[in-house]
Motif scaffolding. Structure first.
Motif, short mmCIF file in Angstrom:
data_model
loop_
_atom_site.label_atom_id
_atom_site.label_comp_id
_atom_site.label_asym_id
_atom_site.label_seq_id
_atom_site.Cartn_x
_atom_site.Cartn_y
_atom_site.Cartn_z
N GLY A 66 4.64 9.16 4.58
CA GLY A 66 5.75 9.28 5.54
C GLY A 66 5.73 8.23 6.66
N ILE A 67 4.77 7.30 6.62
CA ILE A 67 4.63 6.33 7.72
C ILE A 67 5.86 5.40 7.78
CG2 ILE A 67 3.20 4.39 8.56
CD1 ILE A 67 0.85 5.87 6.98
N ASP A 68 6.32 4.96 6.61
CA ASP A 68 7.49 4.09 6.55
C ASP A 68 8.73 4.83 7.09
OD1 ASP A 68 8.89 1.63 5.24
OD2 ASP A 68 9.93 3.33 4.36
N ALA A 69 8.92 6.06 6.68
CA ALA A 69 10.06 6.84 7.17
C ALA A 69 9.94 7.09 8.67
CB ALA A 69 10.15 8.16 6.41
N CYS A 70 8.72 7.27 9.14
CA CYS A 70 8.48 7.49 10.57
C CYS A 70 8.94 6.27 11.38
CB CYS A 70 7.00 7.79 10.79
SG CYS A 70 6.54 7.76 12.53
N ARG A 71 8.57 5.08 10.92
CA ARG A 71 9.00 3.87 11.64
C ARG A 71 10.52 3.80 11.69
NH1 ARG A 71 4.60 0.66 8.10
NH2 ARG A 71 2.84 0.91 9.51
N LYS A 72 11.15 4.14 10.57
CA LYS A 72 12.62 4.04 10.51
C LYS A 72 13.30 5.07 11.42
CE LYS A 72 12.50 2.18 5.78
NZ LYS A 72 12.41 2.56 4.35
N ILE A 73 12.76 6.30 11.48
CA ILE A 73 13.42 7.30 12.35
C ILE A 73 13.17 6.95 13.82
CG2 ILE A 73 11.57 9.07 12.46
CD1 ILE A 73 15.33 9.81 12.07
N CYS A 74 12.07 6.26 14.11
CA CYS A 74 11.86 5.79 15.50
C CYS A 74 12.99 4.84 15.90
CB CYS A 74 10.53 5.05 15.63
SG CYS A 74 9.11 6.15 15.58
N ILE A 75 13.34 3.94 14.98
CA ILE A 75 14.39 2.95 15.26
C ILE A 75 15.74 3.67 15.43
CG2 ILE A 75 15.62 0.92 14.35
CD1 ILE A 75 12.97 0.26 12.80
N ASP A 91 0.88 -1.17 0.00
CA ASP A 91 0.00 0.00 0.00
C ASP A 91 0.91 1.22 0.00
OD1 ASP A 91 -1.63 2.08 0.50
OD2 ASP A 91 -2.50 1.28 2.34
N PRO A 92 0.96 1.99 -1.12
CA PRO A 92 1.91 3.11 -1.18
C PRO A 92 1.64 4.21 -0.16
CG PRO A 92 0.42 3.18 -3.06
CD PRO A 92 0.12 1.89 -2.32
N THR A 93 0.49 4.14 0.52
CA THR A 93 0.20 5.16 1.54
C THR A 93 1.33 5.22 2.56
OG1 THR A 93 -2.07 4.44 1.35
CG2 THR A 93 -1.62 5.96 3.14
#
Ligand code: HSE
Length: 402
Positions: free
Chosen positions: A193-202, A186-188
């Motif tokens: 920015g949800i994918d980038a958000c998960r990565k910056i959390c890590i 799902d490109p959403t």
């Protein structure tokens, strides 16, 4: 040594491919000799040369005492979380590329791994093939990290590059990204920015020592960006990138994912297409940039297989890795209390005298619309001033010092 792979999609099948392609080489890097895949867990039918390894029953992996390392490349939270937890409790180390799992459940799984004397590692969860997790949590341990910022979503960077370099509109560029297989199912998750958000959390948890949950991070994607923003930012000497940024301010951090202007002369401005880059500012090393392919089958598999070899080498010898503390309510501060400059695009009939009165004398780009950069000030105060201009304001984008 035997391993199992759960999820035979793009990344999982890439992992099996790399292990087979580089089998001899890998056996020389591993303390325990060859590393072979004993099971592939997937619910779909698999008809390739690895079909004989396929099982649909997770218990085959869980109950096999010869399997010491399990790769999780299924994606999503469930049943990945339950499967990974069960493997760790059964004394098997786990390697994952699943950023959602690590961002939401990382601390719980790291704690479970420590309690069971095994490893839980996730190099491939951020920035695909670029080694970023190990440098941040190992090589840079002697530093106090001040800031981590990056272009950590390949799909949006591909789209923005097309918009900047080829004047391509957003929807055409998104379609091309999907055709190239970069976008999530799902490109959403990519474009908002949800994918980038998960990565910056890590990355934040690794850099600053406390779990940061996606719900604590202000996240804005690129779906509302217009070609005019890209063009006017260009006229002012900037390119627009989707940036994930996490900065230490006293005992707190400020974390956001937003489109942002970066100077054309910045190292980040040169990161194009599906490539990613992670920039770290730290008190001994200064500023470093890690750059490379942020998505794709073999680059991501490269990171997973590196972790697999590491887990085999640390069999019965757990690594000290990750973070120890959970998020505290006030750890992530309100980003609008931080200082920034803003790029503002408004309709051409806006009151320029009023703008100069509000922000001091600014330099206008005057085309079909007008645009200017505010001076650096507390974002909340800048936005209060912009509110005076009402619906003349068409877009507001962060300007960075990168
Ligand atoms: N959809 C992700 C991206 C894949 O475009 O970066 C890698 O995490």
């Amino acid at each position: 040594m035997y391993i199992a792979v759960m999820g035979y999609g793009v990344v999982g099948s890439g992992v099996v491919k790399v292990l087979q392609m580089n089998r001899d080489h890998i056996s020389r890097k591993s303390r325990h000799g060859t590393i072979d895949v004993k099971y592939i867990l997937d619910i779909k039918e698999i008809n390739d040369e690895n079909a004989h390894l396929v099982t649909k029953d997770f218990n085959d992996i869980l109950n096999d005492s010869e399997v010491h390392v399990v790769v999780e490349t299924m994606g999503g939270l469930h049943p990945a979380f339950e499967f990974v937890s069960a493997c760790l409790k059964a004394g098997k180390s786990v390697v994952t590329s699943n950023k959602e799992l690590v961002a939401e459940k990382g601390l719980e799984l790291l704690t479970l791994a420590r309690a069971n004397q095994v490893n839980f590692v996730f190099e491939a969860s951020v920035a695909g093939g670029i080694p970023v997790i190990r440098p941040i949590s190992g090589s840079l341990n002697g530093n106090e990290i001040q800031e981590v910022a990056g272009i950590i979503n390949g799909t949006t960077n591909f789209i923005l590059t097309k918009m900047i370099d080829e004047n391509m509109d957003y929807n055409t560029a998104l379609k091309l990204a999907q055709e190239n297989g970069y976008a999530e199912k799902d490109p959403t998750a990519d474009v908002e920015g949800i994918d980038a958000c998960r990565k910056i959390c890590i990355l934040s948890a690794l850099a600053f020592g406390k779990h940061v949950y996606p719900g604590q991070v202000y996240t804005q994607g690129i779906s509302k960006l217009e070609l005019k923003d890209v063009e006017y930012a260009g006229d002012l000497g900037y390119v627009i990138k989707l940036l994930a940024r996490s900065k230490k301010i006293g005992d707190q951090i400020s974390v956001v994912v937003t489109p942002a202007l970066v100077k054309k002369s910045s190292m980040l401005a040169c990161v194009n297409g599906v490539n990613n880059a992670v920039l770290v500012r730290a008190n001994a090393v200064g500023e470093i940039l890690m750059y490379g392919p942020g998505a794709g089958m073999l680059p991501t598999a490269s990171a997973v297989v590196g972790d697999v070899i590491d887990c085999c080498n640390h069999y019965m010898r757990p690594k000290f890795f990750g973070w120890l503390e959970d998020a505290s309510e006030d750890f992530v501060r309100d980003y609008t209390e931080s200082e920034t400059s803003l790029f503002v695009r408004l309709s051409a009939d806006s009151d320029k005298a009023k703008i100069n009165e509000l922000f001091g004398n600014v330099q206008f780009i005057e085309k079909e619309d007008i645009a200017f950069l505010t001076p650096v000030a507390v974002e909340k105060e800048l936005r209060e001033k912009l509110a005076v201009l009402g619906d003349k304001v068409k877009s507001v984008i962060h300007v960075t010092d990168f």
